[in-house]
Design a protein around this motif. Sequence first.
Motif, PDB file in Angstrom:
ATOM      1  N   UNK A  58       0.963  -1.190  -0.050  1.00 58.11           N
ATOM      2  CA  UNK A  58       0.032  -0.077  -0.089  1.00 58.11           C
ATOM      3  C   UNK A  58       0.836   1.292  -0.003  1.00 58.11           C
ATOM      4  N   UNK A 108      -2.222   5.632  -1.969  1.00 58.60           N
ATOM      5  CA  UNK A 108      -3.451   4.852  -1.893  1.00 58.60           C
ATOM      6  C   UNK A 108      -3.864   5.194  -0.570  1.00 58.60           C
ATOM      7  N   UNK A 109      -3.353   5.328   0.593  1.00 62.38           N
ATOM      8  CA  UNK A 109      -3.625   6.050   1.876  1.00 62.38           C
ATOM      9  C   UNK A 109      -4.494   7.264   1.861  1.00 62.38           C
ATOM     10  N   UNK A 124      -7.699   6.553   0.215  1.00 64.18           N
ATOM     11  CA  UNK A 124      -8.559   5.970   1.069  1.00 64.18           C
ATOM     12  C   UNK A 124      -9.058   6.921   2.307  1.00 64.18           C
ATOM     13  N   UNK A 177     -11.821   8.999   0.641  1.00 65.17           N
ATOM     14  CA  UNK A 177     -13.153   8.074   0.771  1.00 65.17           C
ATOM     15  C   UNK A 177     -13.945   7.895   2.086  1.00 65.17           C
ATOM     16  N   UNK A 178     -12.963   8.107   3.233  1.00 69.64           N
ATOM     17  CA  UNK A 178     -13.225   7.766   4.512  1.00 69.64           C
ATOM     18  C   UNK A 178     -13.891   9.138   5.100  1.00 69.64           C
ATOM     19  N   UNK A 179     -13.581  10.311   4.186  1.00 72.13           N
ATOM     20  CA  UNK A 179     -13.886  11.424   4.876  1.00 72.13           C
ATOM     21  C   UNK A 179     -12.906  11.865   6.165  1.00 72.13           C
ATOM     22  N   UNK A 180     -11.917  11.710   5.966  1.00 73.89           N
ATOM     23  CA  UNK A 180     -10.913  12.113   6.949  1.00 73.89           C
ATOM     24  C   UNK A 180      -9.917  12.918   6.534  1.00 73.89           C
ATOM     25  N   UNK A 181      -9.454  14.224   7.143  1.00 72.64           N
ATOM     26  CA  UNK A 181      -8.563  15.233   6.388  1.00 72.64           C
ATOM     27  C   UNK A 181      -7.455  14.788   7.273  1.00 72.64           C
ATOM     28  N   UNK A 182      -6.410  14.281   6.674  1.00 74.60           N
ATOM     29  CA  UNK A 182      -5.126  14.125   7.441  1.00 74.60           C
ATOM     30  C   UNK A 182      -3.729  14.740   6.619  1.00 74.60           C
ATOM     31  N   UNK A 212       0.945  12.416   8.743  1.00 74.62           N
ATOM     32  CA  UNK A 212      -0.209  11.424   9.406  1.00 74.62           C
ATOM     33  C   UNK A 212      -0.286  10.275   8.153  1.00 74.62           C
ATOM     34  N   UNK A 239       0.259   6.682   8.840  1.00 73.01           N
ATOM     35  CA  UNK A 239      -0.507   5.498   8.800  1.00 73.01           C
ATOM     36  C   UNK A 239      -0.367   4.651   7.874  1.00 73.01           C
ATOM     37  N   UNK A 298      -0.552   0.627   8.322  1.00 73.08           N
ATOM     38  CA  UNK A 298      -1.345  -0.043   7.628  1.00 73.08           C
ATOM     39  C   UNK A 298      -0.705  -1.158   6.768  1.00 73.08           C
ATOM     40  N   UNK A 312      -1.675  -4.889   6.703  1.00 76.40           N
ATOM     41  CA  UNK A 312      -2.118  -5.646   5.579  1.00 76.40           C
ATOM     42  C   UNK A 312      -0.946  -6.862   5.053  1.00 76.40           C
TER      43      UNK A 312
END
Lengths: 103, 486
Positions: A6, A10-11, A14, A17-22, A26, A30, A34, A38
């Motif tokens: 990954x 990709x992160x 994702x 898609x997850x509606x997380x502002x990073x 971060x 992550x 991950x 994985x």
Amino acid sequence: MSEQKITEDDVRHVAKLSRLRLDDQEIHHFTEQLEAVLGYISKLNELDVEGVEPMAHAMDMSNVLREDKEVDGIAVDDALKNAPARDGAYFEVPKVLGDGSGA
Amino acid sequence: MDITKTTLNEMRDAIAEKTVSATEMTQAYLDRIEKYDGEINAFRETYNERALAKAKAVDAGEVTGPLAGVPIAIKDLMCTEYGKTCCSSKMLANFEAFYNSTAVKRLEDAGAIVLGKTNMDEFAMGSSTETCAFGPTKNPWDVDRVPGGSSGGAAAAMAADFCVGSLGSDTGGSIRQPAALCGVTGMKPTYGRVSRWGLVAFASSLDQIGPFAHSVKDCGTLLKYMGGHDELDSTSANIAIPEDLDDVNTRPEKLRIGIAKQYMSDEANDPAVAAALIKAIEIYKDAGAEIVEVDLPHTEYGIPVYYIVATAEASSNLARYDGVHYGHRTKTPDDLVDLYARSRAEGFGDEVKRRIMLGTYALSSGYYDAYYNKALKVRRLISNDFKTSFEKCDAILCPTTTAPAFKLGEKKDDPLSMYLNDIYTVTANLAGIPGISMPAGTAEVDGKQLPIGMQLLGPAFEETNLLRIARIYEAASECSPMRPKM
């Protein structure tokens, strides 16, 4: 199952898609974590599951029906009790249409 | 009555016989929480006035019921129309539900007194009660160590005698693992045995509410009064709760004990855990049980399957936290999508973010078959392993965890190592079967005695037989109740 690693892109995807502002730091952190998880999950590749019925639920049950009976729903004030912002009987959100920058 | 020595059933009887009053018992627990919980941090909040008012009503004979006056604690993800329900998350720091979760309501209707809500890993995601937004819970046996998780506050509250029974939820081991690490008894009932109405959802096909107690019988008693069909939860089983669920001293009708080599690795198990398991087998042999070897060949795939299934379900369940309907909302969003993304980034902690992303990834276009669907197929294989095993035995005996409690911070930023804690517990959730963890003595670590746990897994909906089998171990091992020096 994909054997490829990954990536940070990709992160980033994702997270979107997850509606997380990073932020970039971060995303980097992550991605490493991950990737390790994985990698462990790819252990499932050892198994041949051809013809096995997927099990989405622990109990074999479907079409749980109840009597078609009228019951009280949630009162407006209860539903709005924890709303961070309300406008009368509505949840309030930033303007969505009109200035071209919305969702 | 000394609250540091009693069980729930003993206290219930004493209150019913008026040997003690519900008010003095409730006050004694509240005083003990006041005195010791500053260090342990088992409770998120307590409801002193409400609890004492209810205790008075019990003493006045205005509130009756089979659990009248029994002080309990509930986990901070069970909705109540009083107090807050935060899931130990900044996201829900101010959330006030307006209805009661069925399990809690049923216990209160039976006369139980809710003292407060206990700390947990944020949204029940963790095995150490360190991922909470408001500080970790400490293990009462050694405050440098974790109580386990995610129901760590519930387990620690029992170990510290802050209540005489408590409720947790178990998605991959979140009742049994902290029970083992804190030296109390904890049970995950069959999936569908207890209504999930009002339980904040983590992974809906795995989550199950269950009891913590100081005895096997107490677990049966709590399950008896909180379980059973609920029309508000369509996944609750329409199967009556057996009247004799708490009649644990009767000899089990079926007593074949299964032993699986997958749980007996000397490499994995701490020597004290391995020795406790051998002793447990001896206890059952002496009780006249037939010991049978069973095979659970897919056990090692439990963690990979769990961390796909649970995170996939979580990514969907936690989509509801949008900064609009309830929960944290960012101050200055650019637009609606930015409001969602900022509110969620600010409101959720790292472990919750990791799991949402892992689940979203596993469900995303191009990966669905490779991850989610494959995991569901292996879940079937794991369930089939149990089905085959339960043709030959009536309960499987195994450790709850490989080792006693680890140190605070030891695994906090190493998710994979944290996830491996659940190796002996997750498969029961995937298969939906009941499991119970009981105190099994201690292991000495750095000169300190730390609790370890023994687990029994049984066929779906056969809790009565499972509890009776468990009682045989409890009575013969003399390991419980065990309490730390405080």
